[in-house]
Motif scaffolding. Structure first.
Motif, PDB file in Angstrom:
ATOM      1  N   TRP A   1       0.815  -1.204   0.000  1.00  0.00           N
ATOM      2  CA  TRP A   1       0.000   0.000   0.000  1.00  0.00           C
ATOM      3  C   TRP A   1       0.853   1.259   0.000  1.00  0.00           C
ATOM      4  O   TRP A   1       1.893   1.317   0.651  1.00  0.00           O
ATOM      5  CB  TRP A   1      -0.899   0.034   1.233  1.00  0.00           C
ATOM      6  CG  TRP A   1      -2.016  -0.953   1.191  1.00  0.00           C
ATOM      7  CD1 TRP A   1      -2.074  -2.160   1.828  1.00  0.00           C
ATOM      8  CD2 TRP A   1      -3.230  -0.830   0.463  1.00  0.00           C
ATOM      9  NE1 TRP A   1      -3.261  -2.789   1.543  1.00  0.00           N
ATOM     10  CE2 TRP A   1      -3.989  -1.987   0.710  1.00  0.00           C
ATOM     11  CE3 TRP A   1      -3.756   0.162  -0.371  1.00  0.00           C
ATOM     12  CZ2 TRP A   1      -5.248  -2.185   0.157  1.00  0.00           C
ATOM     13  CZ3 TRP A   1      -5.007  -0.042  -0.922  1.00  0.00           C
ATOM     14  CH2 TRP A   1      -5.743  -1.200  -0.660  1.00  0.00           C
TER      15      TRP A   1
ATOM     16  N   GLY B   1      -0.153   5.383   0.663  1.00  0.00           N
ATOM     17  CA  GLY B   1      -1.186   6.362   0.962  1.00  0.00           C
ATOM     18  C   GLY B   1      -0.611   7.758   0.822  1.00  0.00           C
ATOM     19  O   GLY B   1       0.531   8.000   1.220  1.00  0.00           O
TER      20      GLY B   1
ATOM     21  N   VAL C   1     -11.850  10.551  -0.376  1.00  0.00           N
ATOM     22  CA  VAL C   1     -10.832   9.504  -0.318  1.00  0.00           C
ATOM     23  C   VAL C   1     -11.036   8.605  -1.531  1.00  0.00           C
ATOM     24  O   VAL C   1     -12.164   8.251  -1.852  1.00  0.00           O
ATOM     25  CB  VAL C   1     -10.924   8.660   0.979  1.00  0.00           C
ATOM     26  CG1 VAL C   1      -9.961   7.487   0.941  1.00  0.00           C
ATOM     27  CG2 VAL C   1     -10.644   9.514   2.211  1.00  0.00           C
TER      28      VAL C   1
ATOM     29  N   VAL D   1      -9.576   4.992  -3.350  1.00  0.00           N
ATOM     30  CA  VAL D   1      -8.754   3.783  -3.300  1.00  0.00           C
ATOM     31  C   VAL D   1      -8.774   3.174  -4.689  1.00  0.00           C
ATOM     32  O   VAL D   1      -9.840   2.890  -5.236  1.00  0.00           O
ATOM     33  CB  VAL D   1      -9.287   2.765  -2.260  1.00  0.00           C
ATOM     34  CG1 VAL D   1      -8.424   1.512  -2.255  1.00  0.00           C
ATOM     35  CG2 VAL D   1      -9.348   3.386  -0.872  1.00  0.00           C
TER      36      VAL D   1
ATOM     37  N   VAL E   1      -4.110   4.636  -1.922  1.00  0.00           N
ATOM     38  CA  VAL E   1      -5.199   5.351  -1.262  1.00  0.00           C
ATOM     39  C   VAL E   1      -4.781   6.822  -1.145  1.00  0.00           C
ATOM     40  O   VAL E   1      -3.683   7.125  -0.684  1.00  0.00           O
ATOM     41  CB  VAL E   1      -5.565   4.737   0.108  1.00  0.00           C
ATOM     42  CG1 VAL E   1      -4.365   4.641   1.029  1.00  0.00           C
ATOM     43  CG2 VAL E   1      -6.691   5.510   0.777  1.00  0.00           C
TER      44      VAL E   1
ATOM     45  N   SER F   1      -6.186  11.137  -0.576  1.00  0.00           N
ATOM     46  CA  SER F   1      -7.210  11.974   0.033  1.00  0.00           C
ATOM     47  C   SER F   1      -6.895  13.441  -0.216  1.00  0.00           C
ATOM     48  O   SER F   1      -5.817  13.779  -0.701  1.00  0.00           O
ATOM     49  CB  SER F   1      -7.304  11.659   1.528  1.00  0.00           C
ATOM     50  OG  SER F   1      -8.441  12.267   2.109  1.00  0.00           O
TER      51      SER F   1
ATOM     52  N   PHE G   1      -9.330   9.617   5.787  1.00  0.00           N
ATOM     53  CA  PHE G   1      -8.161   8.974   5.183  1.00  0.00           C
ATOM     54  C   PHE G   1      -7.580   7.928   6.128  1.00  0.00           C
ATOM     55  O   PHE G   1      -7.357   6.769   5.751  1.00  0.00           O
ATOM     56  CB  PHE G   1      -7.132  10.063   4.866  1.00  0.00           C
ATOM     57  CG  PHE G   1      -5.808   9.608   4.333  1.00  0.00           C
ATOM     58  CD1 PHE G   1      -5.690   8.986   3.102  1.00  0.00           C
ATOM     59  CD2 PHE G   1      -4.636   9.861   5.053  1.00  0.00           C
ATOM     60  CE1 PHE G   1      -4.446   8.606   2.587  1.00  0.00           C
ATOM     61  CE2 PHE G   1      -3.403   9.496   4.556  1.00  0.00           C
ATOM     62  CZ  PHE G   1      -3.302   8.864   3.327  1.00  0.00           C
TER      63      PHE G   1
ATOM     64  N   THR H   1      -9.899   4.948   6.666  1.00  0.00           N
ATOM     65  CA  THR H   1      -9.887   4.104   5.469  1.00  0.00           C
ATOM     66  C   THR H   1      -8.655   3.206   5.474  1.00  0.00           C
ATOM     67  O   THR H   1      -8.745   2.012   5.155  1.00  0.00           O
ATOM     68  CB  THR H   1      -9.930   4.969   4.193  1.00  0.00           C
ATOM     69  OG1 THR H   1     -11.125   5.766   4.212  1.00  0.00           O
ATOM     70  CG2 THR H   1      -9.904   4.116   2.937  1.00  0.00           C
ATOM     71  N   ILE H   2      -7.508   3.747   5.849  1.00  0.00           N
ATOM     72  CA  ILE H   2      -6.286   2.939   5.935  1.00  0.00           C
ATOM     73  C   ILE H   2      -6.451   1.842   6.980  1.00  0.00           C
ATOM     74  O   ILE H   2      -6.056   0.692   6.753  1.00  0.00           O
ATOM     75  CB  ILE H   2      -5.059   3.826   6.221  1.00  0.00           C
ATOM     76  CG1 ILE H   2      -4.773   4.723   5.006  1.00  0.00           C
ATOM     77  CG2 ILE H   2      -3.835   2.969   6.561  1.00  0.00           C
ATOM     78  CD1 ILE H   2      -3.723   5.790   5.245  1.00  0.00           C
TER      79      ILE H   2
ATOM     80  N   LEU I   1      -8.461  -0.862   5.400  1.00  0.00           N
ATOM     81  CA  LEU I   1      -7.696  -1.606   4.400  1.00  0.00           C
ATOM     82  C   LEU I   1      -6.700  -2.570   5.037  1.00  0.00           C
ATOM     83  O   LEU I   1      -6.501  -3.680   4.542  1.00  0.00           O
ATOM     84  CB  LEU I   1      -6.957  -0.633   3.476  1.00  0.00           C
ATOM     85  CG  LEU I   1      -7.842   0.256   2.592  1.00  0.00           C
ATOM     86  CD1 LEU I   1      -7.009   1.339   1.919  1.00  0.00           C
ATOM     87  CD2 LEU I   1      -8.598  -0.574   1.568  1.00  0.00           C
TER      88      LEU I   1
END
Length: 196
Positions: A102, A104, A151, A153, A158, A160, A169, A172-173, A176
């Motif tokens: 990932w 971000g 946000v 993805v 990901v 924001s 944000f 959401t992480i 995930l």
């Protein structure tokens, strides 16, 4: 438990650094912050002159052996520029993307994704991302798909929009990395706005 690496430079937006760090810790994620080209060896002077002491003062000391599950790039114009100007950061972004991990990025942070792609696209594909409106044109001009959602993805990226979306944000992480139940468990006591 998952692990996260969050970068900080002089000029990083405080809220976009502190909020993901805090929320991920609440979720049980192991978080490490790392400085990028700091003028002072021990702390970053952020966009509103708040001084933050990173866990590790120099990205160069950890970049080669980084095994985190997510790399997080906060915004703040000068901080994002420091990321874009660092070959070490650009290589680290590439390493995370090549490994299927990932990445971000928030506010101006997505410009680092764009810059990393420009340097060595290889087999990587561009993604649909969002950012602060001030860097939208720059991202679109480089051929990336753009969304104005709070946000976004797409694949393992990901992104924001800015300080006001930092909590969304971060949550959401958490979702995930740790699942929906953990997100709800963390969000509940924080009493987030109903719009999240």
């Amino acid at each position: 438990m998952p692990t996260a690496l969050i970068l900080i430079a002089d000029g990083t937006e405080e809220i976009e650094f502190v909020t993901p760090y805090d929320v991920l810790i609440r979720a049980g994620v192991t978080v490490k912050s790392v400085g990028v080209n700091l003028k002072n060896e021990s702390f970053a002077v952020c966009s509103r002159n708040v001084r933050i002491l990173p866990d590790e003062p120099s990205i160069d000391k950890i970049a080669a052996n980084c095994d985190a599950d997510i790399l997080i790039l906060p915004g703040g114009g000068p901080g994002a520029k420091a990321f874009c100007d660092s070959d070490t950061v650009l290589k680290l972004v590439r390493q995370f993307r090549d490994s299927g991990k990932w990445v971000g990025a928030i506010c101006a942070g997505p410009t680092t994704l764009v810059k990393s792609y420009e340097k060595e696209a290889g087999g990587l594909q561009k993604a649909t991302i969002t950012s602060h409106p001030s860097v939208e044109k720059e991202i679109r001009d480089k051929g990336w798909s753009y969304s104005s959602e709070r946000v976004v993805v797409d694949g393992k990226i990901v992104t924001s929009r800015g300080p006001g979306t930092s909590l969304l944000f971060a949550l959401t992480i958490v979702e995930l990395l740790c699942g929906t139940q953990k997100r709800e468990e963390v969000a509940g006591p924080m009493i987030p706005p109903a719009t999240l």
